[in-house]
Design a protein around this motif. Structure first.
Motif, PDB file in Angstrom:
ATOM      1  N   PRO B 116       0.802  -1.232   0.000  1.00  0.00           N
ATOM      2  CA  PRO B 116       0.000   0.000   0.000  1.00  0.00           C
ATOM      3  C   PRO B 116       0.834   1.282   0.000  1.00  0.00           C
ATOM      4  CG  PRO B 116      -0.947  -1.591   1.510  1.00  0.00           C
ATOM      5  CD  PRO B 116       0.346  -2.169   1.050  1.00  0.00           C
ATOM      6  N   ALA B 117       1.917   1.297   0.774  1.00  0.00           N
ATOM      7  CA  ALA B 117       2.734   2.524   0.837  1.00  0.00           C
ATOM      8  C   ALA B 117       3.408   2.782  -0.509  1.00  0.00           C
ATOM      9  CB  ALA B 117       3.783   2.397   1.939  1.00  0.00           C
ATOM     10  N   GLN B 118       3.855   1.726  -1.165  1.00  0.00           N
ATOM     11  CA  GLN B 118       4.483   1.878  -2.483  1.00  0.00           C
ATOM     12  C   GLN B 118       3.454   2.357  -3.502  1.00  0.00           C
ATOM     13  OE1 GLN B 118       6.278  -1.901  -3.422  1.00  0.00           O
ATOM     14  NE2 GLN B 118       7.599  -1.867  -1.625  1.00  0.00           N
ATOM     15  N   ALA B 119       2.251   1.764  -3.425  1.00  0.00           N
ATOM     16  CA  ALA B 119       1.189   2.159  -4.365  1.00  0.00           C
ATOM     17  C   ALA B 119       0.832   3.630  -4.180  1.00  0.00           C
ATOM     18  CB  ALA B 119      -0.047   1.276  -4.153  1.00  0.00           C
ATOM     19  N   GLU B 120       0.736   4.034  -2.922  1.00  0.00           N
ATOM     20  CA  GLU B 120       0.361   5.416  -2.634  1.00  0.00           C
ATOM     21  C   GLU B 120       1.424   6.378  -3.161  1.00  0.00           C
ATOM     22  OE1 GLU B 120      -1.266   5.375   1.373  1.00  0.00           O
ATOM     23  OE2 GLU B 120      -0.943   7.559   1.443  1.00  0.00           O
ATOM     24  N   THR B 121       2.683   6.042  -2.927  1.00  0.00           N
ATOM     25  CA  THR B 121       3.772   6.904  -3.379  1.00  0.00           C
ATOM     26  C   THR B 121       3.783   7.007  -4.894  1.00  0.00           C
ATOM     27  OG1 THR B 121       5.065   6.125  -1.490  1.00  0.00           O
ATOM     28  CG2 THR B 121       6.252   7.348  -3.188  1.00  0.00           C
ATOM     29  N   PHE B 122       3.614   5.869  -5.548  1.00  0.00           N
ATOM     30  CA  PHE B 122       3.584   5.868  -7.019  1.00  0.00           C
ATOM     31  C   PHE B 122       2.463   6.775  -7.523  1.00  0.00           C
ATOM     32  CE2 PHE B 122       4.160   4.203 -11.241  1.00  0.00           C
ATOM     33  CZ  PHE B 122       2.894   4.254 -11.800  1.00  0.00           C
ATOM     34  N   CYS B 123       1.289   6.651  -6.940  1.00  0.00           N
ATOM     35  CA  CYS B 123       0.144   7.439  -7.410  1.00  0.00           C
ATOM     36  C   CYS B 123       0.401   8.933  -7.198  1.00  0.00           C
ATOM     37  CB  CYS B 123      -1.130   7.028  -6.679  1.00  0.00           C
ATOM     38  SG  CYS B 123      -1.733   5.409  -7.161  1.00  0.00           S
ATOM     39  N   SER B 131       5.904  16.504  -6.381  1.00  0.00           N
ATOM     40  CA  SER B 131       7.351  16.343  -6.312  1.00  0.00           C
ATOM     41  C   SER B 131       7.663  15.333  -5.207  1.00  0.00           C
ATOM     42  CB  SER B 131       8.013  17.690  -5.991  1.00  0.00           C
ATOM     43  OG  SER B 131       7.637  18.086  -4.678  1.00  0.00           O
ATOM     44  N   TYR B 132       8.909  14.835  -5.218  1.00  0.00           N
ATOM     45  CA  TYR B 132       9.314  13.913  -4.154  1.00  0.00           C
ATOM     46  C   TYR B 132       9.113  14.578  -2.781  1.00  0.00           C
ATOM     47  CZ  TYR B 132      11.553  10.316  -7.049  1.00  0.00           C
ATOM     48  OH  TYR B 132      11.793   9.292  -7.922  1.00  0.00           O
ATOM     49  N   ALA B 138       3.378  14.798   2.355  1.00  0.00           N
ATOM     50  CA  ALA B 138       2.010  14.261   2.433  1.00  0.00           C
ATOM     51  C   ALA B 138       1.991  12.904   3.123  1.00  0.00           C
ATOM     52  CB  ALA B 138       1.406  14.164   1.036  1.00  0.00           C
ATOM     53  N   LEU B 139       3.023  12.113   2.855  1.00  0.00           N
ATOM     54  CA  LEU B 139       3.065  10.762   3.420  1.00  0.00           C
ATOM     55  C   LEU B 139       3.637  10.739   4.828  1.00  0.00           C
ATOM     56  CD1 LEU B 139       4.387   8.992   0.209  1.00  0.00           C
ATOM     57  CD2 LEU B 139       2.187   8.535   1.273  1.00  0.00           C
ATOM     58  N   GLY B 140       4.282  11.836   5.213  1.00  0.00           N
ATOM     59  CA  GLY B 140       4.881  11.873   6.547  1.00  0.00           C
ATOM     60  C   GLY B 140       6.176  11.079   6.627  1.00  0.00           C
ATOM     61  N   VAL B 141       6.933  11.038   5.528  1.00  0.00           N
ATOM     62  CA  VAL B 141       8.209  10.322   5.512  1.00  0.00           C
ATOM     63  C   VAL B 141       9.292  11.254   4.985  1.00  0.00           C
ATOM     64  CG1 VAL B 141       7.066   8.108   5.112  1.00  0.00           C
ATOM     65  CG2 VAL B 141       7.874   9.422   3.149  1.00  0.00           C
ATOM     66  N   THR B 142      10.551  10.800   5.034  1.00  0.00           N
ATOM     67  CA  THR B 142      11.647  11.607   4.486  1.00  0.00           C
ATOM     68  C   THR B 142      11.628  11.497   2.966  1.00  0.00           C
ATOM     69  OG1 THR B 142      13.198   9.754   4.518  1.00  0.00           O
ATOM     70  CG2 THR B 142      13.060  11.107   6.517  1.00  0.00           C
ATOM     71  N   VAL B 143      12.306  12.406   2.323  1.00  0.00           N
ATOM     72  CA  VAL B 143      12.382  12.381   0.858  1.00  0.00           C
ATOM     73  C   VAL B 143      13.065  11.095   0.385  1.00  0.00           C
ATOM     74  CG1 VAL B 143      13.360  13.527  -1.165  1.00  0.00           C
ATOM     75  CG2 VAL B 143      12.357  14.886   0.670  1.00  0.00           C
ATOM     76  N   THR B 144      14.111  10.701   1.105  1.00  0.00           N
ATOM     77  CA  THR B 144      14.820   9.460   0.740  1.00  0.00           C
ATOM     78  C   THR B 144      13.896   8.259   0.815  1.00  0.00           C
ATOM     79  OG1 THR B 144      16.865  10.383   1.640  1.00  0.00           O
ATOM     80  CG2 THR B 144      16.818   8.012   1.255  1.00  0.00           C
ATOM     81  N   HIS B 145      13.134   8.216   1.888  1.00  0.00           N
ATOM     82  CA  HIS B 145      12.204   7.106   2.073  1.00  0.00           C
ATOM     83  C   HIS B 145      11.172   7.081   0.943  1.00  0.00           C
ATOM     84  CE1 HIS B 145       9.504   4.746   5.139  1.00  0.00           C
ATOM     85  NE2 HIS B 145       9.688   4.087   4.027  1.00  0.00           N
ATOM     86  N   ALA B 146      10.697   8.259   0.569  1.00  0.00           N
ATOM     87  CA  ALA B 146       9.728   8.343  -0.527  1.00  0.00           C
ATOM     88  C   ALA B 146      10.357   7.817  -1.817  1.00  0.00           C
ATOM     89  CB  ALA B 146       9.247   9.782  -0.718  1.00  0.00           C
TER      90      ALA B 146
END
Lengths: 297, 176
Positions: B116-123, B131-132, B138-146
């Motif tokens: 789900p997290a990968q799908a959300e990021t892709f979308c 942008s990254y 929006a996801l509440g993660v670091t840019v690297t993690h995104a």
């Protein structure tokens, strides 16, 4: 070697992303939806209890009324949740059939066997009285696409290896397909297996032990003595995913009559999807030799 | 004090587009639309909102993916069967359009299947154009993690779309 052979193949993911990104979206949101949403937001802000919380409150009240210990009360709450028509076996069976009945399209992989060692595998898509069948007949015939229009009682068979397009109102003469399929393509009122599923509403069934279908636990239902065709009876087995009440797999085995031993098995790939109409169009691709074109359109 | 009337009117079209693009079904998109704003009400009550469009796109994407998973889950698992790759090489009707729409359908199903997290990021990045940095916020993660989520998501999606790869030369007739 042509230049086309040296050109790098496009990335399917990039293509799919471009298509999805550019997918047409109807103008919206509808005004009624906006109004309803604003009203729902106001209710939420005013402290109205959302549906999920109401359900939880109902279950807590049940526990307190029962007056039993925590473990028993929890079991009662679970039983209350579990005992709802949608989750009972009968409800699950009927709901799964209803989904097929209401679906405007389906996609499935079929395996058909029973005539000696012959075994056919095919992928079938159907929508609005039209069908598309893809299979590999092997040998010289190779990959085949069969397009059928039930309303026009016409089918078009495309043989890729031979670049041949054959029109037919009697596919039985053309290809070694099961009689039920060719009759259906010719417009006869013979149900395919998916059609037959909708006739199972209210049917008496037996249940077998749960099985796992492609990693999913499935409830197994068997309807015996289903009338497949005049003079024939069949047993139909359904594997149903219990939470969504969706058919994962189905099997029809003819037990009496001239088609005794005929077996159709199917894995449902999709149901009630927005399938593109173009894939069902009875159109001869460029470069194909056309045979037996019907006199009238 | 948040003017929700103005929020729904101003950002409604963005949420509608996000929902409909993924769900391709009016009733499902409407359901997703309303659930998005109700979820936004809950979220806005707990923390300040820096970017309404970013937050709403994220919630709408997450809700739509949830609905896709509910829609596709049993069939999507079954579609992991080694489907005959001849399907994409057989002569269709209007080939480009039909293939493109088949790809879109396949991509929706694949999105329902992957993490789900990968799908959300892709979308958010590839479909919504964030942008990254904005997606990470929006996801509440670091840019690297995104970036890692996106890379893994693309790999997982590409794997599920391999049947559409014209360079796939495997013989048809595979069995589960």
């Amino acid at each position: 070697m042509s230049e086309a052979n040296n050109r790098p193949a496009p990335d399917p993911l990039d293509l799919a992303t471009d298509v999805l990104r550019g997918a047409p979206v109807p103008a919206g949101p509808p005004a009624e939806l906006v109004a309803a949403t604003i009203a729902a937001v106001r209710d939420r802000l005013a402290g109205a209890v959302p549906a999920e919380a109401l359900a939880r409150k109902r279950r807590r009240r049940i526990m307190s009324y029962v007056g039993f210990g925590t473990a028993t009360a929890a079991a009662v709450a679970v039983a209350v949740v579990m005992w709802s028509p949608a989750r009972s076996e009968a409800g699950m069976f009927e709901k799964a059939i209803e989904k097929v009945e209401k679906a405007k399209s389906f996609r499935a992989k079929f395996t058909i066997s029973g005539d000696g060692n012959n075994k056919l595998e095919m992928k079938v898509s159907a929508r609005g009285g039209k069908v598309r069948i893809e299979q590999d007949l092997g040998g010289n015939m190779g990959p085949v696409v069969i397009l059928g229009d039930f309303a026009k009682k016409t089918s078009l068979v495309l043989l890729r290896n031979n670049k041949l397009a054959m029109w037919s109102d009697d596919p039985a003469e053309t290809l070694p397909l099961p009689e039920a399929i060719t009759k259906r393509l010719a417009g006869a009122d013979v149900p395919t297996l998916v059609d037959a599923l909708t006739e199972l509403k209210g049917a008496k069934y037996e249940t077998l032990p749960d099985e796992v279908v492609e990693g999913h636990k499935a409830k197994v239902f068997v309807v015996k003595g289903f009338k497949w065709e005049e003079g024939e009876q069949s047993d139909i087995t359904l594997w149903i995913e219990p939470k969504a009440a969706t058919i994962l797999k189905f099997r029809l085995e003819t037990t009496t009559g001239k088609s005794k031993g005929f077996i159709q098995e199917g894995i449902l790939l999709g149901l009630d999807e927005e399938l593109d109409e173009g894939q069902f169009e009875l159109k001869v691709p460029a470069g194909y030799q056309e045979v037996g074109k019907p006199e009238k359109e | 004090m948040t003017d929700w009337n103005a929020i729904v009117h101003e950002y409604g079209p963005v949420v509608w587009q996000t929902a409909y693009r993924l769900l391709n079904h009016e009733a499902d998109a409407a359901d997703c639309f309303q659930r998005t704003f109700l979820a936004a009400v809950e979220l806005a009550a707990t923390c300040p909102v820096r970017s309404w469009p970013g937050m709403l796109k994220r919630i709408a994407t997450a809700r739509a993916l949830e609905q896709l998973r509910n829609r596709y889950r049993p069939a999507a698992r079954v579609e992991c069967l080694p489907d005959s790759p001849l399907a994409d090489r057989l002569a269709p009707g209007p080939s480009d359009l039909a293939e493109a729409k088949e790809l879109a359908v396949a991509l929706r199903a694949a999105l329902a299947e992957i993490d789900p997290a990968q799908a959300e990021t892709f979308c958010l990045v590839c479909l919504e154009g964030l942008s990254y940095a904005d997606a990470a916020t929006a996801l509440g993660v670091t840019v690297t993690h995104a970036g890692v989520l996106l890379s893994r998501g693309r790999a997982a999606l590409r794997d599920r779309l391999r049947a559409f790869d014209p360079s796939n030369q495997h013989l048809p007739g595979g069995h589960p």
